[in-house]
Design an enzyme around this catalytic site. Structure first.
Site: not given
Length: 670
Positions: A38-39, A115, A173, A289, A408, A423
């Site tokens: 996705y990134d 993260k 989160e 940050k 089985c 099965c």
């Protein structure tokens, strides 16, 4: 380099695929792509838009957070936008981020933290009391999940301080620890449900349950990582705010370090990466940050990202190994699941030698042969998976799944619209536990006290092989089970005895007939009146029931034609289990009408109200459309009520609904 027309076409393709996966990830908690896949798509789109600014559109996924409020919960407008983060995939990109910050004249300190991979959530406290919790949604509007959050033990309902701030909003989160995830997947397999793909999906799906009790049972936790708003406390730095939140009893990010340079930040990111395999939760990278809040205010944000933070994504680790064997196990629903056995490799912190191969089609697509050199990775750094073949073994032949059940010996088959082999022998030992759990479940025979743990003991100790064996259990046998005393044994025996009087629809649903839910079972029971009549019915006769199609009808016929079904029903009947429909006669008061039930009704549960709709000839739907005749609305009705009002559909209270279906003289209601 693409020309403008090619870039325009590629950008449109990328936007469509990203938005599709956004809906799966944020709204349905069921992504098809791994994070790095996705990134890569998002990164390609961002680079195209940078090269051709005229291609940027306001609705591009690069310009907004992916989620949207689902409509299942009340909407919450965030006073402080819950932003996403810009992703970096190399250390050079982190150094570029540092240069951009310093080019403004700021000399920053950075906080580096893990993260967490979960569902972003806002918690609001007034005078130390939790008053509201909401999901991120699209960053501006989220969903009110207060009741569910209150069921999560790790989240304090009252802050641990004698001097709480007047108001505090924090962002965290919500995640599912690995042990809780494994336990949940085991339970889902036993109950015949599709297990969650990873802990992030499990956390999101669990937090957005309609029943807070379900949320509370899932073992969720939270890490708080940001102060959104505060009144009554002075906070000037991020590190100081995390220390403050910790003092209030809030579970904060498990690892956060204050550094002076970008090189020190990168060194800390490397340390986090080396230790990620030892964590008991999923991580989605590391975050840098700016520490000082005043500096953050000067840096500001773009339309989507803060300029004072960046997320580093670790590349997926892929190793090669040699495929030694493919082992096939039978799941609780009869599905044959192949598992690769390969030479051990050290991957993402642990040694692995096995990985699921999903199904026959997956093996065919890879072209797997025993002896091949394969590529292995850990999905989400947790679940080993085979992703490709780099070299075929000389003279090797493509692997073929077995034609008979390994448990089985009965033939296996592909059922309609399924990639898996299954099965279909109802007496297969590998399926007995799942069948027993379903038989005892609430919408089936509703045997109180016969949950997953007790069913597992009964099967493992050989006391029960099929549902009929429940009715021959003795007090002495139950007392051999773990944690069983006289009272618990007597209570379970009484619950089993009561289940004999259940109506025919409960038994039909409890038998686990494929494609037949509880509503379809009720239609069968009402239409035919007795088990013998259902068994003797043809597919054409069953198809004649309103609401039945060919696949459902064929499933019923095939179930009763199987070897073993007749013996099971005979034994149940001999033990006194009811085989006849005992319900009230069905009316046609709602014939041809579709009704939607929404919100919390004063006395009826949603299922009870929907059952009344069906018993009176109507159709109970989960969504409002122009074809809806009435909406029955209770408290907190939400978006369905809003849509009904917009379409001019009559809205009934519970009392008005009951009056509508009550016996009456004169013409029927319009």
């Amino acid at each position: 380099m693409l020309d403008l027309e090619q870039a325009k076409q590629r950008a449109a393709e990328l936007r469509a695929r990203i938005e599709y996966n956004n809906r799966l990830y944020y709204d349905q908690d069921a992504p098809e792509l791994e994070d790095y896949e996705y990134d890569a798509l998002t990164r390609e789109l961002r680079e195209l838009e940078a090269a051709y600014p005229e291609l940027v559109t306001p609705d591009s996924p690069t310009q907004h957070v992916g989620g949207t409020p689902s409509g299942r919960f009340a909407k919450v407008t965030h006073a402080v936008k819950m932003e996403s983060l810009l992703d970096a995939f190399s250390y050079e990109e982190l150094r570029d981020f540092d240069r951009r910050v310093r080019d403004t004249g700021i000399q920053p300190q950075y906080v580096v933290e893990i993260k967490i991979d979960g569902l972003s959530c806002s918690l609001e406290y007034e005078d130390g009391k939790l008053v509201r919790a909401s999901t991120r949604g699209d960053g501006v509007v989220g969903e009110d999940v207060t009741a569910n959050v209150r069921a999560i033990r790790a989240i304090p309902k009252t802050l641990r301080t004698d001097a709480p701030p007047a108001y505090l909003e924090v962002r965290g989160e919500v995640y599912m620890p690995h042990a809780a995830f494994r336990k949940l997947c085991d339970e889902q397999e036993l109950q015949g449900a599709a297990p969650f793909k990873n802990p992030r999906n499990a956390a999101a799906g669990s937090l957005r349950q309609k029943d807070p009790k379900v949320t509370g049972s899932r073992g969720l936790s939270i890490f708080v990582f940001n102060v959104q708003q505060v009144r009554g406390a002075e906070l000037t730095t991020h590190a100081g705010s995390l220390d403050y939140l910790k003092s209030l009893g809030l579970p904060v990010s498990p690892r956060y370090h204050l550094v002076d340079t970008i090189d020190a930040a990168i060194a800390e990111i490397e340390q986090i990466g080396q230790g990620r395999a030892a964590l008991d939760f999923d991580m989605d990278g590391a975050v840098i940050k700016v520490n000082d809040f005043a500096q953050r205010a000067l840096l500001g944000s773009t339309a989507k990202f803060p300029r004072w933070a960046i997320a580093f994504k670790y590349p997926p680790e892929i190793k090669e190994s040699r495929l030694l064997d493919i082992e096939v196990a039978v799941g609780r629903t009869g599905v044959l699941t192949p598992t690769a056995s390969f030479e051990p490799v050290f991957l993402a912190g642990t040694t692995v030698s096995r990985a699921t191969l999903h199904n026959e089609e997956f093996i065919r697509q890879l072209g797997l042969c025993i002896g091949d050199t394969i590529q292995v990775r850990k999905a989400g750094d947790i679940i080993p998976e085979v992703i490709g073949v780099t070299r075929h073994a000389e003279g090797a032949q493509p692997y073929r799944m077995p034609a008979v059940c390994p448990s089985c010996g009965a033939p296996v088959a592909h059922l309609a619209d399924e990639a898996a082999l299954r099965c279909v022998n109802p007496e297969c030992p590998a399926q007995s536990l799942r069948n027993l759990i379903h038989f005892a479940s609430r919408n089936a025979m509703d045997i109180d006290g016969l949950g997953v743990a007790v069913c597992t003991q009964l099967v493992d100790r050989g006391l029960v092989r099929s549902a009929a064996d429940l009715y021959t259990l003795t007090r002495e046998q139950l007392l051999t089970l773990d944690k069983f005393k006289d009272k618990s044994a007597d209570n379970l025996l009484a619950a089993i005895a009561r289940s004999k009087q259940n109506n025919l629809d409960k038994l039909l649903f409890g038998l686990g007939i494929r494609n037949i839910g509880d509503k379809a079972a009720a239609l069968l029971a009402e239409h035919f009146g007795a088990m013998d009549a259902v068994r003797a019915a043809t597919a054409e006769e069953i198809c004649a029931i309103d609401g039945f199609g060919e696949i459902m009808a064929q499933s019923v016929v095939e179930f009763f034609a199987r070897e073993g079904t007749a013996d099971l029903l005979r034994r149940l009947a001999e033990q006194g289990v009811n085989m006849r429909w005992q319900g009230e006669p069905r009316t046609d008061r709602l014939a041809g009408r579709t009704l939607v039930v929404t919100g919390t009704l004063p006395t009826l549960s949603r299922k009870e109200a929907e059952d009344l709709i069906v018993k009176n000839g109507g159709k109970a739907s989960g969504s409002v459309s122009k074809k809806t005749a009435y909406v029955v609305a209770g408290e907190a009705a939400g978006s369905k009520l809003t849509k009904a009002q917009a379409l001019g559909i009559p809205v009934l209270t519970e009392a008005e609904f009951l009056a509508l279906i009550a016996p009456q003289e004169g013409p029927a209601a319009p």
